[in-house]
Design a protein around this motif. Structure first.
Motif, PDB file in Angstrom:
ATOM      1  N   THR A   1     -28.338 -96.163  79.820  1.00  0.00           N
ATOM      2  CA  THR A   1     -27.791 -96.855  80.982  1.00  0.00           C
ATOM      3  C   THR A   1     -27.545 -98.306  80.615  1.00  0.00           C
ATOM      4  N   GLU A   2     -26.613 -98.906  81.322  1.00  0.00           N
ATOM      5  CA  GLU A   2     -26.229-100.283  81.016  1.00  0.00           C
ATOM      6  C   GLU A   2     -25.968-101.020  82.315  1.00  0.00           C
ATOM      7  N   ASN A   3     -26.388-102.255  82.379  1.00  0.00           N
ATOM      8  CA  ASN A   3     -26.206-103.057  83.580  1.00  0.00           C
ATOM      9  C   ASN A   3     -25.337-104.267  83.261  1.00  0.00           C
TER      10      ASN A   3
ATOM     11  N   SER B   1     -19.888 -89.134  79.823  1.00  0.00           N
ATOM     12  CA  SER B   1     -20.201 -90.501  80.217  1.00  0.00           C
ATOM     13  C   SER B   1     -19.548 -90.788  81.555  1.00  0.00           C
TER      14      SER B   1
END
Length: 66
Positions: free
Chosen positions: A37-39, A60
């Motif tokens: 996960t990426e923020n 994705s």
């Protein structure tokens, strides 16, 4: 056969750097799942490997504005 969780790991890293952690699968009939996960970044994970072998992405999703 019931599914069981062997171990979980988590961590974070600065943008543009690598994150590495060690995990060994145990038992027979093993499945290794990796979720990234990426923020607030680009939404691009370049590579994920296990035992120096590249893993295949199952999919994705990028949620813009979240």
């Amino acid at each position: 056969m019931a599914l069981a969780v062997d171990a979980t790991s988590s961590g974070s890293t600065a943008s543009g750097t690598n994150y590495t952690y060690s995990h060994t699968c145990t038992g027979s009939d093993r499945v290794l799942l990796v979720a990234v996960t990426e923020n607030g970044g680009t939404g691009i994970t370049r590579t994920v490997t296990y035992a120096d072998v590249g893993m295949t992405s199952a999919g994705s999703q990028l949620n813009a504005g979240r």
